[in-house]
Motif scaffolding. Sequence first.
Motif, PDB file in Angstrom:
ATOM      1  N   GLU A   1      -3.270   3.374   5.225  1.00 65.40           N
ATOM      2  CA  GLU A   1      -1.866   3.061   5.517  1.00 65.40           C
ATOM      3  C   GLU A   1      -0.953   3.318   4.328  1.00 65.40           C
ATOM      4  O   GLU A   1       0.277   3.430   4.484  1.00 65.40           O
ATOM      5  N   LEU A   2      -1.505   3.468   3.126  1.00 64.59           N
ATOM      6  CA  LEU A   2      -0.684   3.723   1.948  1.00 64.59           C
ATOM      7  C   LEU A   2      -0.064   5.114   1.973  1.00 64.59           C
ATOM      8  O   LEU A   2       0.873   5.388   1.216  1.00 64.59           O
ATOM      9  N   ALA A   3      -0.558   5.976   2.847  1.00 63.06           N
ATOM     10  CA  ALA A   3       0.002   7.327   2.934  1.00 63.06           C
ATOM     11  C   ALA A   3       1.474   7.290   3.311  1.00 63.06           C
ATOM     12  O   ALA A   3       2.246   8.190   2.951  1.00 63.06           O
ATOM     13  N   GLU A   4       1.886   6.250   4.045  1.00 61.98           N
ATOM     14  CA  GLU A   4       3.284   6.176   4.485  1.00 61.98           C
ATOM     15  C   GLU A   4       4.241   5.879   3.338  1.00 61.98           C
ATOM     16  O   GLU A   4       5.449   6.091   3.468  1.00 61.98           O
ATOM     17  N   LEU A   5       3.716   5.419   2.196  1.00 61.62           N
ATOM     18  CA  LEU A   5       4.596   5.114   1.075  1.00 61.62           C
ATOM     19  C   LEU A   5       5.386   6.343   0.630  1.00 61.62           C
ATOM     20  O   LEU A   5       6.559   6.247   0.255  1.00 61.62           O
ATOM     21  N   PHE A   6       4.738   7.514   0.646  1.00 59.49           N
ATOM     22  CA  PHE A   6       5.369   8.727   0.143  1.00 59.49           C
ATOM     23  C   PHE A   6       5.413   9.813   1.220  1.00 59.49           C
ATOM     24  O   PHE A   6       5.423  11.006   0.912  1.00 59.49           O
ATOM     25  N   ALA A   7       5.468   9.372   2.472  1.00 57.06           N
ATOM     26  CA  ALA A   7       5.517  10.325   3.586  1.00 57.06           C
ATOM     27  C   ALA A   7       6.801  11.152   3.563  1.00 57.06           C
ATOM     28  O   ALA A   7       6.822  12.295   4.041  1.00 57.06           O
ATOM     29  N   ASP A   8       7.875  10.584   3.009  1.00 55.64           N
ATOM     30  CA  ASP A   8       9.160  11.295   2.963  1.00 55.64           C
ATOM     31  C   ASP A   8       9.369  11.989   1.615  1.00 55.64           C
ATOM     32  O   ASP A   8      10.511  12.249   1.218  1.00 55.64           O
ATOM     33  N   ASP A   9       8.286  12.288   0.926  1.00 55.22           N
ATOM     34  CA  ASP A   9       8.358  12.891  -0.403  1.00 55.22           C
ATOM     35  C   ASP A   9       7.499  14.161  -0.432  1.00 55.22           C
ATOM     36  O   ASP A   9       6.503  14.247  -1.143  1.00 55.22           O
ATOM     37  N   PRO A  10       7.884  15.174   0.373  1.00 50.45           N
ATOM     38  CA  PRO A  10       7.019  16.364   0.516  1.00 50.45           C
ATOM     39  C   PRO A  10       6.799  17.110  -0.785  1.00 50.45           C
ATOM     40  O   PRO A  10       5.748  17.739  -0.978  1.00 50.45           O
ATOM     41  N   GLU A  11       7.760  17.082  -1.703  1.00 50.52           N
ATOM     42  CA  GLU A  11       7.598  17.794  -2.967  1.00 50.52           C
ATOM     43  C   GLU A  11       6.795  16.992  -3.994  1.00 50.52           C
ATOM     44  O   GLU A  11       6.398  17.529  -5.037  1.00 50.52           O
ATOM     45  N   GLY A  12       6.596  15.713  -3.720  1.00 52.36           N
ATOM     46  CA  GLY A  12       5.805  14.884  -4.618  1.00 52.36           C
ATOM     47  C   GLY A  12       6.525  14.387  -5.846  1.00 52.36           C
ATOM     48  O   GLY A  12       5.898  13.835  -6.753  1.00 52.36           O
ATOM     49  N   ASP A  13       7.871  14.555  -5.892  1.00 58.81           N
ATOM     50  CA  ASP A  13       8.616  14.130  -7.084  1.00 58.81           C
ATOM     51  C   ASP A  13       8.585  12.608  -7.250  1.00 58.81           C
ATOM     52  O   ASP A  13       8.374  12.096  -8.359  1.00 58.81           O
ATOM     53  N   ARG A  14       8.809  11.896  -6.149  1.00 51.25           N
ATOM     54  CA  ARG A  14       8.829  10.434  -6.233  1.00 51.25           C
ATOM     55  C   ARG A  14       7.438   9.892  -6.545  1.00 51.25           C
ATOM     56  O   ARG A  14       7.297   8.932  -7.311  1.00 51.25           O
ATOM     57  N   LEU A  15       6.418  10.495  -5.975  1.00 48.52           N
ATOM     58  CA  LEU A  15       5.055  10.078  -6.273  1.00 48.52           C
ATOM     59  C   LEU A  15       4.734  10.291  -7.745  1.00 48.52           C
ATOM     60  O   LEU A  15       4.111   9.434  -8.393  1.00 48.52           O
TER      61      LEU A  15
END
Length: 330
Positions: A123-137
């Motif tokens: 379920e942790l995948a949803e944390l950065f689901a809206d971050d396709p470029e990975g910048d926020r991650l």
Amino acid sequence: MESSGGGEGLGPGGGTAEAVAPVTGAVPERAAGTAAAPAEPVVRAPASLSPSRAGDFMQCPLLYRFRVIDRLPEKPSEAATRGTLVHAVLERLFDAPAGERTAPRAKALVPGQWDRLRESRPELAELFADDPEGDRLARWLGEAEQLVERWFALEDPTRLEPAERELFVEAELESGLRLRGIIDRVDVAPTGEVRIVDYKTGKAPRPEYAEGALFQMKFYALVVWRLKGIVPRRLQLVYLGSGDVLTYDPVPGDLERVERKLLALWEAIRQATESGDWRPRQTKLCGWCDHRAVCPEFGGTPPPYPLPVTRAGADAPGGVIRAGAAVPGA
């Protein structure tokens, strides 16, 4: 207090700090050739108390009900997940020989521990689901690395050999109340003195709120005392967010007061369980609550109460606490 390894374990071993009995159900018998019917979950009354759930009830009794009895789902948060990640890194670092416990090695553990965390909790995948470029991650992982690195300015892991890490502890008081939790780290000195350490990824509280912050640590100290007859020499909170260390040296009188407080708290939980009356308490923390849609304070309606509300005797069958039941020994 420097610690040495090889101390006697303080707890019963693996487990989880879940504050209630597992929700399980027996699979009903079925006739030959028919499909298996899904098991109905059996909702049980609270069976034990952890520091987190005790804090929930003190903050808001209805929040306690939502989490312990209704078990309403909650969305993962970046802050809480980052804390879990940092804890995992600091635990794993002690797998390395003392001389190899360096800040670069610890930071290098972050990506791998994040991968393991995602595997165990999809379920942790949803944390950065809206971050396709990975910048926020990437920023989030960088923040975790900064917290890990700050720890090295507060403690020297090359001089520590924890007796226990992520230790599950559970003790039953004379009253019958079971206390349980997970201690981040237990250090045992060559002289036998015990230090309980907890990592916090937030900032240290202001002095007027220090007592509230120490409640969790005194809870753990009480469990260790009841398990082993040893009052920990020191309780230590390491705040990675602000770079502070808060310490407290408990005495038996402190822990006896905590025990009385927990018995009173458990009595209040028992009464609410029996009556179904879980009063919401609005605080500044409500803004972070996942359950406002079903909270009366925000115009919501809680789900139907899943436990019976009855005036039957306390010895009624079924494992459900009935009205009139008192906390044993209270």
